[in-house]
Design an enzyme around this catalytic site. Structure first.
Site, mmCIF file in Angstrom:
data_model
loop_
_atom_site.group_PDB
_atom_site.id
_atom_site.type_symbol
_atom_site.label_atom_id
_atom_site.label_comp_id
_atom_site.label_asym_id
_atom_site.label_seq_id
_atom_site.Cartn_x
_atom_site.Cartn_y
_atom_site.Cartn_z
ATOM 1 N N GLU A 116 0.825 -1.219 0.000
ATOM 2 C CA GLU A 116 0.000 0.000 0.000
ATOM 3 C C GLU A 116 0.858 1.267 0.000
ATOM 4 O OE1 GLU A 116 -2.880 -0.550 -0.674
ATOM 5 O OE2 GLU A 116 -3.622 -2.353 0.318
ATOM 6 N N HIS A 139 -2.756 2.342 8.480
ATOM 7 C CA HIS A 139 -3.862 1.553 7.903
ATOM 8 C C HIS A 139 -4.020 0.249 8.686
ATOM 9 C CE1 HIS A 139 -6.226 -0.833 5.138
ATOM 10 N NE2 HIS A 139 -5.233 -1.660 4.923
ATOM 11 N N HIS A 141 -7.318 -3.052 9.879
ATOM 12 C CA HIS A 141 -8.573 -3.748 9.543
ATOM 13 C C HIS A 141 -9.434 -3.956 10.794
ATOM 14 C CE1 HIS A 141 -5.999 -5.934 6.190
ATOM 15 N NE2 HIS A 141 -6.172 -4.652 5.916
ATOM 16 N N GLU A 169 -17.992 12.267 22.106
ATOM 17 C CA GLU A 169 -16.672 12.776 21.723
ATOM 18 C C GLU A 169 -16.444 12.811 20.204
ATOM 19 O OE1 GLU A 169 -13.508 13.185 24.001
ATOM 20 O OE2 GLU A 169 -15.292 14.030 24.933
ATOM 21 N N HIS A 210 -12.868 -3.466 3.703
ATOM 22 C CA HIS A 210 -11.415 -3.690 3.823
ATOM 23 C C HIS A 210 -10.849 -3.149 5.144
ATOM 24 C CE1 HIS A 210 -7.213 -3.835 1.833
ATOM 25 N NE2 HIS A 210 -7.064 -3.540 3.107
#
Ligand code: 13P
Ligand code: ZN
Length: 270
Positions: A116, A139, A141, A169, A210
């Site tokens: 990525e 990143h 999952h 919040e 994803h």
């Protein structure tokens, strides 16, 4: 030269990847992180002129020329990074208008940066253009965010408003809202460009079915954003099928804007 294994940026990265694994957000090799480094700090540990190899990136990112990043290796298991950082992490310097990453340290055994990398580098460029203090793209999952993308509309305003309502919040932590991309093939320049486009206006971008991207001035900042969204998504999944008797109204959120000096994204509150 100081021992790189003692460098605070490396220690923090190792701590963060283990912590994210413990949260269950990074199964197998899931997830990747890039951290923009200060070259002067890197020079305390490495000769930044000494290049192990040139790695072609497959894209251009002229704005990042000369910048150094600590980046997780493709295929690396977050649970293992702290035990073998030189294999699972690398430090690269961007050259040749972004077309080349010069490996200065790491990726031992012939590894390379995350698949990525386009999404990371293009997102760094996008965030830096609106926030010069940005250092991290992260990143992962997380279960609840992923699950939510199967059952909730992917309209960004609707997705954001639902999350804002799940915890007081939320509107304070991410008043700019959350970008949402439909399912796309990962690891491509196309998803990188689409993510970076959203990153110009939001520090959070969901990849439907994803995972999620977060940006921040340091690892805690990016992690905290995702942690907040993940918690809100979990609450949504707990209550979505129940009759809702009470909620946080738009009027309540306007009071939060005033109290905390934040501004919800234009047009997102009624
Ligand atoms: P990498 O192992 O290449 O970092 O890929 C993991 C991932 O999460 C892909 O989106
Ligand atoms: Zn992923």
């Amino acid at each position: 030269m100081k021992d790189i294994l003692t460098a605070p940026f490396l220690r923090e990265m190792m701590r963060m990847t283990s912590n994210m694994y413990a949260h269950g957000w990074d199964e197998r090799n899931g997830g990747n992180i890039s951290l923009l480094l200060d070259e002067d700090e890197v020079s305390e540990y490495l000769d930044t002129q000494c290049v192990i190899k040139d790695i072609p990136t497959g894209f251009e990112a002229e704005e990042l020329e000369g910048k150094c990043f600590l980046v997780t290796a493709t295929g690396s298991y977050f649970k293992n990074i702290e035990y073998d950082p030189a294999k699972n992490l690398g430090i690269v310097k961007i050259a040749d208008k972004g077309k080349t990453a010069k490996l200065l340290w790491g990726y031992r055994n012939g590894g390379s940066f995350t698949s990525e990398f386009p999404a990371h580098m293009m997102s760094h460029a996008a965030r830096l253009s609106v926030d010069p203090a940005n250092r991290v793209i992260l990143h992962c999952h997380p279960d609840n965010i992923l699950a939510m993308t199967y059952v909730h509309s992917l309209d960004e305003r609707e997705f954001t408003r639902t999350l804002w309502r799940m915890e007081t919040e939320c509107v304070v932590v991410f008043p700019e809202g959350i970008g949402v991309l439909p399912w796309m093939v990962c690891g491509t320049n196309e998803i990188g460009q689409a993510t970076a486009e959203k990153m110009k206006t939001s520090r959070l971008v969901v990849w439907a079915q994803h995972g999620i991207y977060g940006a921040g001035k340091d690892l805690d900042d990016a992690f905290g954003l995702i942690e907040t969204v993940e918690k809100a998504a979990g609450i949504y999944l707990k209550i979505a099928h129940l009759p809702i008797l009470n909620t946080i109204t738009d009027e309540d959120m306007r009071l939060l804007e005033k109290r905390f000096g934040v501004k919800a994204r234009e047009g997102y509150l009624d």
